[in-house]
Motif scaffolding. Structure first.
Motif, PDB file in Angstrom:
ATOM      1  N   LYS A 148     -65.329  43.512 -12.868  1.00  0.00           N
ATOM      2  CA  LYS A 148     -65.619  44.959 -12.467  1.00  0.00           C
ATOM      3  C   LYS A 148     -66.348  45.311 -11.194  1.00  0.00           C
ATOM      4  O   LYS A 148     -67.255  44.295 -10.959  1.00  0.00           O
ATOM      5  CB  LYS A 148     -66.209  45.612 -13.696  1.00  0.00           C
ATOM      6  N   ASP A 156     -67.723  41.589 -16.538  1.00  0.00           N
ATOM      7  CA  ASP A 156     -68.247  42.475 -17.238  1.00  0.00           C
ATOM      8  C   ASP A 156     -68.644  42.401 -18.551  1.00  0.00           C
ATOM      9  O   ASP A 156     -67.781  42.204 -19.487  1.00  0.00           O
ATOM     10  CB  ASP A 156     -67.153  43.955 -17.118  1.00  0.00           C
ATOM     11  N   ARG A 213     -73.932  48.166 -15.791  1.00  0.00           N
ATOM     12  CA  ARG A 213     -73.184  46.869 -15.610  1.00  0.00           C
ATOM     13  C   ARG A 213     -72.219  46.566 -16.716  1.00  0.00           C
ATOM     14  O   ARG A 213     -71.540  45.445 -16.624  1.00  0.00           O
ATOM     15  CB  ARG A 213     -74.078  45.646 -15.322  1.00  0.00           C
ATOM     16  N   THR A 250     -69.103  47.431 -19.744  1.00  0.00           N
ATOM     17  CA  THR A 250     -68.180  48.636 -20.302  1.00  0.00           C
ATOM     18  C   THR A 250     -68.572  48.764 -21.820  1.00  0.00           C
ATOM     19  O   THR A 250     -68.594  48.024 -22.787  1.00  0.00           O
ATOM     20  CB  THR A 250     -66.764  47.786 -20.279  1.00  0.00           C
TER      21      THR A 250
END
Length: 338
Positions: free
Chosen positions: A88, A101, A144, A146
């Motif tokens: 990501k 991620d 940082r 999800t």
């Protein structure tokens, strides 16, 4: 703390030895024991301490050398994170700058010490210098990752702040007097600043220590990560109850000076970045001295600390050491002039 005029410090991270990365990988493969990995970390930290002492830095850190990254060190030790997500983008400036991620799958909570206090004790036992610890802030940890659990981002950041508050209390009770919170993400989301400041102030409220808030533009692989500007954060940033604000001054031609000239400093100490960590050239002491003198038109010398703009993890060891030496020599030039 034994502070003096133009106290020198570091933002936190120091040049990461390649051999330490190799040992970490061998440990993942089961070829190195936990004890052998810990010995490697101890030796790396001792070497980092020695460099800072030789350079003449007044307030030092352990170089964050025990941390996988400023994010993963925390997310791997906080319940609610899975660390097996997809690649990501780290910031909002260059989507090609990516890292794996972390994924938030449940309500985050502290299941025990993350380890900050233990690592600070090792640092303190191996130096006569003043010391500080650095802690990644709650918004950086949230952005940082999800988020697959929380419907309200504020609730997530508040929960992370509660975990970090407990960690801060633990390290302060161990004897640490200076705690720095790192929030490079704030520049990227200025619209959230009012409630971020509120959570920050709650996180440190009533804790008997000196606090520094470091805000930069991101520094992964010595590259800028966020589009925002410091100007987007003022004057709301001055509402934080940190005793110090640590900002980049070297890479941006002293951009924050006009902001402090316009809004004042609220009597905070300003940690002025006088070393450009993104520039491969090692500054001369004279260049550093000129950068220092420039801020006195706005910030009085007694309110100025000195540091590099950001961390030094991604630069070669000789460059990092040379830049620290230049900073200390530049400070000496200015002190003698004053």
């Amino acid at each position: 703390m034994k502070t003096k005029l133009l106290t020198t410090t570091v933002v936190g991270s120091y040049s990461l030895p390649k051999w330490l990365e190799v040992i970490r990988e061998l440990h993942k493969q089961g070829k190195i024991t936990d004890e052998e990995l810990e010995e490697a970390y101890d030796n790396a930290v001792k070497s980092c301490i020695k460099d800072q002492e030789l350079a003449g830095i007044d307030v030092i850190t352990d170089g964050e050398l025990r941390r996988e990254t400023m994010v993963y060190f925390f997310t791997k030790r906080i319940y609610g994170f899975k660390n097996d997500g997809k690649m990501k983008p780290i910031g909002n400036l260059d989507p090609s700058i990516q890292m794996p991620d972390p994924i938030i799958f449940d309500k985050v909570r502290r299941t025990g010490s993350i380890g900050i206090a233990r690592h600070w004790k090792f640092l303190k036992e191996h130096t006569s210098k003043d010391t500080k610890v650095t802690i990644t802030g709650p918004q950086m940890l949230a952005k940082r990752a999800t988020n697959e659990y929380y419907s309200d981002e504020r609730e997530l950041i508040r929960d992370l702040a509660e975990i970090l508050r407990e960690e801060i209390i633990e390290v302060v009770q161990a004897g640490c007097k200076l705690v720095q919170i790192d929030e490079p993400v704030w520049v990227g989301y200025p619209e959230d600043l009012p409630w971020l400041v509120e959570i920050f102030n709650w996180m440190i409220d009533g804790i008997d220590a000196k606090f520094c808030l470091h805000i930069c533009y991101g520094n992964y692989q010595l590259k800028r990560l966020f589009k925002g500007q410091y100007a987007d954060l003022f004057p709301a940033l001055l509402d934080v109850n940190a005793h110090q604000l640590s900002l980049e001054f070297a890479v941006n031609d002293a951009e924050p000076l006009e902001l402090f000239k316009k809004y004042g400093t609220r009597d905070k100490e300003i940690v002025v970045g006088v070393i450009d960590v993104k520039d491969p050239k090692v500054e001369t002491p004279e260049v550093v001295a000129n950068r220092i003198k420039r801020v006195f038109d706005v910030i009085p010398p007694e309110k100025v600390w000195l540091s590099p703009d950001c961390g030094m993890k991604f630069m070669p060891r000789d460059r990092a050491f040379g830049k620290l030496c230049a900073m200390v020599r530049g400070a000496e030039i200015v002190r003698s002039d004053l």
